[in-house]
Design an enzyme around this catalytic site. Structure first.
Site, PDB file in Angstrom:
ATOM      1  CG  HIS A   1      -8.229 -33.764 -27.931  1.00  0.00           C
ATOM      2  ND1 HIS A   1      -7.715 -32.872 -27.023  1.00  0.00           N
ATOM      3  CD2 HIS A   1      -7.300 -33.826 -28.929  1.00  0.00           C
ATOM      4  CE1 HIS A   1      -6.559 -32.424 -27.435  1.00  0.00           C
ATOM      5  NE2 HIS A   1      -6.266 -32.984 -28.593  1.00  0.00           N
TER       6      HIS A   1
ATOM      7  CG  ASP B   1      -0.196 -36.153 -35.458  1.00  0.00           C
ATOM      8  OD1 ASP B   1      -0.075 -37.362 -35.738  1.00  0.00           O
ATOM      9  OD2 ASP B   1      -0.781 -35.732 -34.444  1.00  0.00           O
TER      10      ASP B   1
ATOM     11  CD1 TRP C   1       1.184 -37.182 -25.432  1.00  0.00           C
ATOM     12  CD2 TRP C   1      -0.010 -39.055 -25.219  1.00  0.00           C
ATOM     13  NE1 TRP C   1       0.210 -37.177 -26.397  1.00  0.00           N
ATOM     14  CE2 TRP C   1      -0.540 -38.311 -26.302  1.00  0.00           C
ATOM     15  CE3 TRP C   1      -0.605 -40.287 -24.897  1.00  0.00           C
ATOM     16  CZ2 TRP C   1      -1.618 -38.752 -27.061  1.00  0.00           C
ATOM     17  CZ3 TRP C   1      -1.686 -40.723 -25.660  1.00  0.00           C
ATOM     18  CH2 TRP C   1      -2.180 -39.955 -26.711  1.00  0.00           C
ATOM     19  N   GLY C   2       3.262 -41.373 -25.429  1.00  0.00           N
ATOM     20  CA  GLY C   2       3.953 -41.681 -26.685  1.00  0.00           C
ATOM     21  C   GLY C   2       3.249 -40.987 -27.826  1.00  0.00           C
TER      22      GLY C   2
ATOM     23  CG  ASP D   1      -1.319 -40.587 -30.117  1.00  0.00           C
ATOM     24  OD1 ASP D   1      -2.387 -41.096 -30.498  1.00  0.00           O
ATOM     25  OD2 ASP D   1      -0.915 -39.467 -30.473  1.00  0.00           O
TER      26      ASP D   1
ATOM     27  N   GLY E   1       1.874 -39.155 -31.011  1.00  0.00           N
ATOM     28  CA  GLY E   1       2.031 -39.199 -32.461  1.00  0.00           C
ATOM     29  C   GLY E   1       2.413 -37.836 -33.021  1.00  0.00           C
ATOM     30  CG  PHE E   2       1.787 -32.997 -32.354  1.00  0.00           C
ATOM     31  CD1 PHE E   2       1.369 -32.333 -33.483  1.00  0.00           C
ATOM     32  CD2 PHE E   2       2.627 -32.332 -31.464  1.00  0.00           C
ATOM     33  CE1 PHE E   2       1.786 -31.027 -33.734  1.00  0.00           C
ATOM     34  CE2 PHE E   2       3.043 -31.038 -31.704  1.00  0.00           C
ATOM     35  CZ  PHE E   2       2.622 -30.380 -32.843  1.00  0.00           C
TER      36      PHE E   2
HETATM   37  C1  SPV Z   1      -0.692 -36.185 -29.732  1.00  0.00           C
HETATM   38  O1  SPV Z   1       0.064 -35.663 -28.898  1.00  0.00           O
HETATM   39  O2  SPV Z   1      -0.278 -36.804 -30.716  1.00  0.00           O
HETATM   40  C2  SPV Z   1      -2.133 -36.092 -29.557  1.00  0.00           C
HETATM   41  C3  SPV Z   1      -2.686 -34.955 -28.830  1.00  0.00           C
HETATM   42  O3  SPV Z   1      -2.826 -36.932 -30.071  1.00  0.00           O
HETATM   43  S1  SPV Z   1      -3.149 -33.765 -30.001  1.00  0.00           S
HETATM   44  O4  SPV Z   1      -1.974 -33.445 -30.820  1.00  0.00           O
HETATM   45  O5  SPV Z   1      -3.625 -32.628 -29.260  1.00  0.00           O
HETATM   46  O6  SPV Z   1      -4.205 -34.329 -30.840  1.00  0.00           O
HETATM   47 MG    MG Z   2      -1.887 -37.965 -31.539  1.00  0.00          MG
END
Ligand code: SPV
Ligand code: MG
Length: 292
Positions: free
Chosen positions: A188, A58, A44-45, A85, A47-48
């Site tokens: 989500h 983020d 999972w790339g 992401d 963004g957070f």
């Molecule tokens: C991320 O990991 O960047 C996501 C998931 O988008 S969340 O942070 O839960 O929105």
């Molecule tokens: Mg994200």
């Protein structure tokens, strides 16, 4: 990488509601390599994670190029499919159309685009700004992603539950996004219990698999998710960066408290381990063949 995006094909085959693919977050190539080594089906790339690793919010702060370069670097060191992401797609459908070929060329297998307005705010942030774009506008973004994505999977993420708009709106958006060609719908939730998401999943009659990010409701096991028969992808959204933060904090604190580095030695990775992760074996082979 054109329409024959082989990592996308591998991921597509793994989006199986009878045995959901498991993705682990990564904020750099080393984390991605460790996730693949541990046996996760995809990276999972996040963004957070990337934002956190730069110690910024983020909230569409980092430029697209920073995220894109990280996806490319992750693709270069390991083979698991990358689910990028891309937040809101960096603007409108025009921005999406320009971004997609670059992600495909970087070796990305799938993109997740969310239906929030640009600039986005973190979904999990208390009191965060969670405004959604109109359904038709988001369908246009999904269609642009498919048309310009070079065979990447396009996963539509609805933030309707995050925005407090309720299950009916979330279901309607999910269905509209599937109709626009999304390969999966990510729903989500930031509720502390899985009730909201379980109810959504049971009510989902769409033809495409669902994706979940159970960060806020960690008690929901992979087995329970599988039993729903609707979910093709489970994303562990931020466990690489949170593990790293906890481990670094503890190590740094102990070194100062103990007045030396001896105490932490047994609990951290060896230098040899890190050399191996850097591809030392490959460099030795190059040296053996070509260094004269
Ligand atoms: C991320 O990991 O960047 C996501 C998931 O988008 S969340 O942070 O839960 O929105
Ligand atoms: Mg994200």
């Amino acid at each position: 990488m054109g329409q024959d995006n082989s990592r996308a094909a591998a991921l597509r085959a793994r989006l199986d509601v009878r045995r959901p693919a498991l993705a682990m977050a990564a904020h750099n190539p080393l984390a991605a390599k460790l996730a693949a080594e541990a046996g996760f089906d995809a990276i999972w790339g996040s963004g957070f994670e990337l934002s956190a690793s730069h110690a910024v919010p983020d909230a569409s702060i980092l430029p697209m190029g920073t995220h894109l370069a990280m996806m490319r670097a992750i693709a270069e060191v390991q083979d698991a499919p990358i689910i990028a992401d891309v937040d809101t797609g960096f603007g409108n459908a025009v921005n999406v159309a320009y971004a997609m070929p670059q992600y495909a060329a970087a070796g990305v297998a799938a993109v997740v685009i969310e239906d929030k307005t640009f600039p986005k705010d973190s979904s999990l942030r208390a009191g965060g700004r969670q405004e959604l774009v109109p359904v038709g506008e988001f369908q246009g973004k999904l269609e642009a992603a498919r048309a310009h994505g070079g065979g990447m999977l396009v996963i539509a993420r609805t933030e309707a539950l995050i925005a407090g708009l309720g299950e009916r709106e979330a279901l309607a958006r999910g269905a509209a996004y599937a109709e626009a060609g999304a390969d999966a719908v990510l729903v989500h939730s930031k509720q502390k219990t899985p009730d909201e998401v379980l109810s959504f999943c049971r009510a989902w009659l769409g033809t495409v698999p669902l994706a979940l990010v159970p960060t806020s409701y960690p008690d929901l096991s992979f087995a329970e998710i599988t039993a729903l028969g609707k979910v093709g992808l489970v994303i562990c959204g931020n466990h690489a960066i949170r593990a790293a933060v906890a481990a670094m904090r503890d190590t740094f604190r102990r070194i100062l408290a103990e007045g030396g580095i001896a105490g932490v030695e047994g609990g951290i990775a060896t230098v040899a381990d890190v050399f191996a992760l850097q591809g030392d074996a490959g460099m030795r082979e190059i040296e053996r063949r070509y260094l004269r």
